[in-house]
Design a protein around this motif. Structure first.
Motif, PDB file in Angstrom:
ATOM      1  N   SER A 320       0.848  -1.197   0.000  1.00 13.01           N
ATOM      2  CA  SER A 320       0.000   0.000   0.000  1.00 13.01           C
ATOM      3  C   SER A 320       0.880   1.242   0.000  1.00 13.01           C
ATOM      4  O   SER A 320       1.828   1.328   0.779  1.00 13.01           O
ATOM      5  N   SER A 321       0.552   2.190  -0.857  1.00  9.63           N
ATOM      6  CA  SER A 321       1.294   3.445  -0.933  1.00  9.63           C
ATOM      7  C   SER A 321       0.368   4.603  -0.624  1.00  9.63           C
ATOM      8  O   SER A 321      -0.757   4.664  -1.130  1.00  9.63           O
ATOM      9  N   ILE A 322       0.845   5.498   0.229  1.00  6.44           N
ATOM     10  CA  ILE A 322       0.127   6.726   0.556  1.00  6.44           C
ATOM     11  C   ILE A 322       1.048   7.856   0.134  1.00  6.44           C
ATOM     12  O   ILE A 322       2.100   8.060   0.724  1.00  6.44           O
ATOM     13  N   GLU A 323       0.673   8.576  -0.899  1.00  7.39           N
ATOM     14  CA  GLU A 323       1.620   9.493  -1.529  1.00  7.39           C
ATOM     15  C   GLU A 323       0.998  10.865  -1.766  1.00  7.39           C
ATOM     16  O   GLU A 323      -0.171  10.976  -2.143  1.00  7.39           O
ATOM     17  N   GLY A 324       1.794  11.906  -1.496  1.00 11.85           N
ATOM     18  CA  GLY A 324       1.415  13.250  -1.900  1.00 11.85           C
ATOM     19  C   GLY A 324       0.375  13.921  -1.033  1.00 11.85           C
ATOM     20  O   GLY A 324      -0.300  14.839  -1.494  1.00 11.85           O
ATOM     21  N   ILE A 325       0.228  13.523   0.221  1.00 17.70           N
ATOM     22  CA  ILE A 325      -0.733  14.197   1.101  1.00 17.70           C
ATOM     23  C   ILE A 325      -0.129  15.511   1.575  1.00 17.70           C
ATOM     24  O   ILE A 325       1.005  15.549   2.051  1.00 17.70           O
ATOM     25  N   SER A 326      -0.877  16.584   1.444  1.00 14.37           N
ATOM     26  CA  SER A 326      -0.370  17.892   1.819  1.00 14.37           C
ATOM     27  C   SER A 326      -1.424  18.664   2.601  1.00 14.37           C
ATOM     28  O   SER A 326      -2.585  18.746   2.181  1.00 14.37           O
ATOM     29  N   LYS A 327      -1.037  19.208   3.781  1.00 14.11           N
ATOM     30  CA  LYS A 327      -1.905  20.038   4.611  1.00 14.11           C
ATOM     31  C   LYS A 327      -3.220  19.334   4.920  1.00 14.11           C
ATOM     32  O   LYS A 327      -4.304  19.901   4.743  1.00 14.11           O
ATOM     33  N   GLN A 328      -3.107  18.100   5.382  1.00 11.58           N
ATOM     34  CA  GLN A 328      -4.286  17.321   5.718  1.00 11.58           C
ATOM     35  C   GLN A 328      -4.024  16.466   6.932  1.00 11.58           C
ATOM     36  O   GLN A 328      -2.879  16.248   7.317  1.00 11.58           O
ATOM     37  N   SER A 329      -5.104  15.954   7.525  1.00 15.35           N
ATOM     38  CA  SER A 329      -5.008  14.876   8.494  1.00 15.35           C
ATOM     39  C   SER A 329      -5.599  13.636   7.832  1.00 15.35           C
ATOM     40  O   SER A 329      -6.631  13.713   7.165  1.00 15.35           O
ATOM     41  N   TYR A 330      -4.931  12.527   8.010  1.00 20.17           N
ATOM     42  CA  TYR A 330      -5.294  11.309   7.272  1.00 20.17           C
ATOM     43  C   TYR A 330      -5.181  10.123   8.215  1.00 20.17           C
ATOM     44  O   TYR A 330      -4.207  10.006   8.954  1.00 20.17           O
ATOM     45  N   VAL A 331      -6.170   9.250   8.217  1.00 19.32           N
ATOM     46  CA  VAL A 331      -6.158   8.107   9.125  1.00 19.32           C
ATOM     47  C   VAL A 331      -6.578   6.843   8.403  1.00 19.32           C
ATOM     48  O   VAL A 331      -7.483   6.854   7.576  1.00 19.32           O
ATOM     49  N   LYS A 332      -5.878   5.754   8.697  1.00 20.79           N
ATOM     50  CA  LYS A 332      -6.246   4.421   8.241  1.00 20.79           C
ATOM     51  C   LYS A 332      -6.159   3.479   9.433  1.00 20.79           C
ATOM     52  O   LYS A 332      -5.188   3.508  10.190  1.00 20.79           O
ATOM     53  N   GLN A 333      -7.156   2.634   9.576  1.00 19.67           N
ATOM     54  CA  GLN A 333      -7.134   1.629  10.625  1.00 19.67           C
ATOM     55  C   GLN A 333      -7.018   0.249  10.001  1.00 19.67           C
ATOM     56  O   GLN A 333      -7.007   0.098   8.777  1.00 19.67           O
ATOM     57  N   ALA A 334      -6.943  -0.777  10.848  1.00 24.80           N
ATOM     58  CA  ALA A 334      -6.606  -2.119  10.367  1.00 24.80           C
ATOM     59  C   ALA A 334      -7.556  -2.597   9.274  1.00 24.80           C
ATOM     60  O   ALA A 334      -7.126  -3.178   8.271  1.00 24.80           O
ATOM     61  N   SER A 335      -8.843  -2.356   9.433  1.00 28.90           N
ATOM     62  CA  SER A 335      -9.817  -2.853   8.450  1.00 28.90           C
ATOM     63  C   SER A 335      -9.727  -2.124   7.121  1.00 28.90           C
ATOM     64  O   SER A 335     -10.267  -2.595   6.111  1.00 28.90           O
ATOM     65  N   GLU A 336      -9.054  -0.975   7.105  1.00 28.55           N
ATOM     66  CA  GLU A 336      -8.990  -0.171   5.893  1.00 28.55           C
ATOM     67  C   GLU A 336      -7.698  -0.361   5.115  1.00 28.55           C
ATOM     68  O   GLU A 336      -7.573   0.135   3.992  1.00 28.55           O
ATOM     69  N   LEU A 337      -6.729  -1.050   5.702  1.00 33.89           N
ATOM     70  CA  LEU A 337      -5.463  -1.293   5.012  1.00 33.89           C
ATOM     71  C   LEU A 337      -5.479  -2.686   4.397  1.00 33.89           C
ATOM     72  O   LEU A 337      -5.747  -3.671   5.076  1.00 33.89           O
ATOM     73  N   LYS A 338      -5.194  -2.755   3.115  1.00 25.82           N
ATOM     74  CA  LYS A 338      -5.225  -4.028   2.399  1.00 25.82           C
ATOM     75  C   LYS A 338      -3.882  -4.737   2.413  1.00 25.82           C
ATOM     76  O   LYS A 338      -3.747  -5.821   1.873  1.00 25.82           O
ATOM     77  N   SER A 339      -2.888  -4.131   3.011  1.00 26.06           N
ATOM     78  CA  SER A 339      -1.551  -4.710   2.979  1.00 26.06           C
ATOM     79  C   SER A 339      -0.859  -4.453   4.302  1.00 26.06           C
ATOM     80  O   SER A 339      -1.157  -3.482   5.007  1.00 26.06           O
ATOM     81  N   SER A 340       0.073  -5.322   4.639  1.00 20.14           N
ATOM     82  CA  SER A 340       0.886  -5.119   5.839  1.00 20.14           C
ATOM     83  C   SER A 340       2.252  -4.530   5.478  1.00 20.14           C
ATOM     84  O   SER A 340       3.143  -4.465   6.310  1.00 20.14           O
ATOM     85  N   PHE A 341       2.403  -4.109   4.228  1.00 15.44           N
ATOM     86  CA  PHE A 341       3.634  -3.505   3.726  1.00 15.44           C
ATOM     87  C   PHE A 341       3.258  -2.122   3.205  1.00 15.44           C
ATOM     88  O   PHE A 341       2.639  -1.997   2.151  1.00 15.44           O
ATOM     89  N   VAL A 342       3.611  -1.062   3.943  1.00 17.10           N
ATOM     90  CA  VAL A 342       3.097   0.274   3.651  1.00 17.10           C
ATOM     91  C   VAL A 342       4.238   1.235   3.355  1.00 17.10           C
ATOM     92  O   VAL A 342       5.288   1.199   3.999  1.00 17.10           O
ATOM     93  N   LYS A 343       4.001   2.124   2.376  1.00 17.38           N
ATOM     94  CA  LYS A 343       4.940   3.198   2.061  1.00 17.38           C
ATOM     95  C   LYS A 343       4.214   4.532   2.126  1.00 17.38           C
ATOM     96  O   LYS A 343       3.138   4.694   1.538  1.00 17.38           O
ATOM     97  N   ILE A 344       4.812   5.473   2.858  1.00 18.57           N
ATOM     98  CA  ILE A 344       4.295   6.840   2.953  1.00 18.57           C
ATOM     99  C   ILE A 344       5.306   7.730   2.238  1.00 18.57           C
ATOM    100  O   ILE A 344       6.453   7.855   2.670  1.00 18.57           O
ATOM    101  N   ILE A 345       4.895   8.348   1.138  1.00 16.72           N
ATOM    102  CA  ILE A 345       5.842   8.988   0.223  1.00 16.72           C
ATOM    103  C   ILE A 345       5.445  10.439  -0.036  1.00 16.72           C
ATOM    104  O   ILE A 345       4.286  10.732  -0.347  1.00 16.72           O
ATOM    105  N   ASN A 346       6.416  11.342   0.114  1.00 16.26           N
ATOM    106  CA  ASN A 346       6.237  12.741  -0.281  1.00 16.26           C
ATOM    107  C   ASN A 346       4.980  13.381   0.315  1.00 16.26           C
ATOM    108  O   ASN A 346       4.159  13.971  -0.404  1.00 16.26           O
TER     109      ASN A 346
END
Length: 588
Positions: A320-346
């Motif tokens: 799962s990649s989470i990329e390009g979030i700017s000036k925000q609050s963002y939340v994911k919990q266990a039921s919302e993540l499809k992968s146990s391998f996560v990248k948070i980019i830029n």
């Protein structure tokens, strides 16, 4: 006139079942992304010859009779002439990227590691891939759109460059992390080139002469060690043991050892599979490039210039990649993540919560953000970040090329610090959420020991990147992290508004605070009580009270906006205008 009845339609022919889709070979990303150590003594100019000799020496020193191919860290330290601390670091990293969760090294408690040791063949493969060079960051597809959000140059200059880590990573043009497909193709290309050498390190000679490729054979047991680097299988299906895919081992009787096969035959079969996989990657890339634009992608475009680059996705390999979030609050919990391998980019000027059990997490190219990770059972890597606060529970963590960042950690192994770092601080873990201890148990992270304050600083230059570096700095040690001053330590509150799924048993921080930090907290709490008491008891005229109240509110409001914490206040009230729980996000 009698009508002739219509002829009955011919019976439908049963359709032949469609053939199963082809299963391609893939590189395991874990050793390439989380298993490289910038230690010059682990990188050999003549890897095959050196590692063959090292393998033979190590096999003479088994840790125990019931572990004939395993050695402890003392043997490894003495044989390779490295410190015991670095030898143990190698063992810990191998455990964090090992393909089998049942391997004795992976399941061992910290005080059991040397009694079970590491498998020599796993160790040799691990040492060989230290020659791997990572793929260079690629130019950002929309460099003009993001030009205004990248952090500016810091006030201080680095040893290697006056550029900040983000600017260094993007030198000359805006750059972003290579795509998973690009990285996979790069890793497959490396394996294709070096496979013959790797197989020779796992192979046995059929006679005492043992000269020439044709004299080498591979047992099924040693063949399975290639699972450290490659696997067969796709997203949504279990990875198939290598021997079950190989035609020369697939039908072996489990009660009888399979006959060894020529190493050349194994090599040719794997190379053929790698070629097919690389061709498949190229076809997918071409189809994606030439395909129609996704309408939903167009709808996601926003007026904010940087929002054009925002992307949340799950790749075909389960990342799962989470990329390009700017000036925000963002939340994911266990039921919302499809992968146990996560990248948070830029991601920039944002607060990101991933409250889930994970195996691996990568944070890359972020700035001026707070990132809260759940429990990470294998490894966290944080790279090219500036002014980021990371709050994480993890088995281990690696920090590379970062500046002015603070890490609030609950970690069972020593934090590893590599590359060109400046003004880093570490602190004890400072938050909790109801499911935290449950998530820790799921991924195997313990509340003790917490080794947040024992960082290991390695090389200033990472020999695994593909950049050129000035001469004479390869043996320099990077700047380590300092401990956050206790009077600057505060607890971080995760808003209850985020905790809508299920209930949990965690009511407090499971990691005990060191005494000096606990004393500081108690002192701050006491000071707050005293200040409030003074304000209540101060005798002021009503007009003066209003002036004091107004001044306090003004200063507090200024601090909220200057620090970015106003976003947290909105979320605590349950009215956060920039909170995103899905792929659709709104800018504040």
């Amino acid at each position: 006139m009698t009508e002739t009845p219509a002829a009955a339609p011919p019976p439908e022919q049963p359709s032949s079942p469609s053939p199963p889709p082809p299963v391609y070979i893939h590189p395991r990303r874990e050793p390439f992304e989380h298993g490289l150590i910038p230690l010059q003594k682990l990188i050999f100019t003549d890897a095959t010859q050196t590692l063959t000799s090292l393998r033979d020496k190590l096999l003479q020193h088994p840790v125990a009779s019931n572990y004939p191919h395993r050695i402890d860290s003392a043997v490894f330290s003495e044989t390779l002439q490295i410190s015991l601390e670095h030898a143990r670091l190698v063992f810990d990293i191998i455990a964090s990227v090992h393909p089998s969760d049942s391997d004795p090294l992976v399941t061992a408690k910290p005080d059991e590691v040397d009694s079970v040791g590491v498998n020599v063949y796993d160790l040799i493969i691990f040492l060989y891939i230290q020659s791997y060079k990572r793929l260079l960051p690629k130019g950002h597809k929309d460099s003009a759109a993001v030009a205004d959000v990248w952090p500016s140059t810091s006030a201080f200059d680095g040893f290697l460059s006056a550029l900040t880590p983000l600017q260094l990573a993007r030198s000359n043009v805006r750059r972003s992390m290579p795509s998973q497909a690009d990285e996979e193709a790069h890793q497959l290309s490396y394996l294709q080139k070096h496979l013959g050498n790797i197989i020779s390190l796992l192979a046995d000679s059929v006679d005492s002469q043992g000269e020439g490729e044709d004299s080498l054979v591979l047992t099924m047991e040693n063949f399975e060690h290639l699972a450290f680097l490659i696997y067969f299988g796709e997203k949504g299906s279990e990875k198939i043991p290598l021997s079950q895919n190989a035609p020369f081992f697939a039908n072996s009787d489990p009660d009888m050892p399979a006959a060894p096969v020529p190493a050349a035959q194994v090599h040719d079969w794997i190379v053929q599979n790698i070629s097919s996989a690389m061709e498949h990657i190229s076809e997918r890339a071409a189809a994606k490039e030439n395909g129609p634009t996704n309408v939903s992608d167009q709808d996601a475009m926003m007026s904010d210039a940087y929002a054009n680059t925002m992307k949340v996705s799950t790749s075909a390999k389960g990342s799962s990649s989470i990329e390009g979030i700017s000036k925000q609050s963002y939340v994911k919990q266990a039921s919302e993540l499809k992968s146990s391998f996560v990248k948070i980019i830029n991601c920039h000027e944002s607060v990101i919560y991933l409250l889930a059990p994970l195996r691996y997490a990568t944070i890359y190219g972020c700035s001026d953000a707070t990132i809260v990770l759940g429990a990470v059972g294998k490894a966290v890597r944080i790279e090219h970040c500036e002014r980021v606060h990371v709050i994480s529970v993890a088995k281990r963590i690696c920090i590379a090329n970062c500046r002015e960042c603070v890490f609030f950690l609950g970690v069972n192994q020593q934090p590893l610090i590599v590359g060109d770092n400046h003004k880093l601080q570490v602190a004890p873990y400072n938050t909790f959420y109801p499911q935290l201890e449950e998530h820790m148990k799921q991924v195997g992270v313990e509340a003790s020991p917490n080794r947040w304050d024992e960082p290991i600083a390695l090389g200033l230059v990472d020999p695994h990147d593909s950049l050129s570096h000035p001469a004479g700095v390869s043996d320099c040690q990077t700047e380590s992290a300092t401990c956050l001053e206790p009077d600057q330590f505060t607890n971080f509150l995760i808003p209850n508004w985020f905790q809508g799924e299920g209930s949990g048993s965690t009511k407090d921080n499971p990691f005990p605070l060191p005494d000096v930090y606990m004393s500081s907290q108690q002192r701050n709490d006491k000071n707050l009580v005293e200040v409030k008491q003074i304000l209540r008891e101060t005798q002021l005229e009503d007009s003066r009270k209003r002036e004091l109240s107004t001044a306090l509110h003004v200063y507090f409001k200024d601090w909220l906006y200057a620090s970015g914490n106003v976003r947290q206040l909105y979320c605590l009230q349950g009215t956060c205008p920039s909170l995103s729980r899905s792929n659709s996000m709104h800018s504040i």
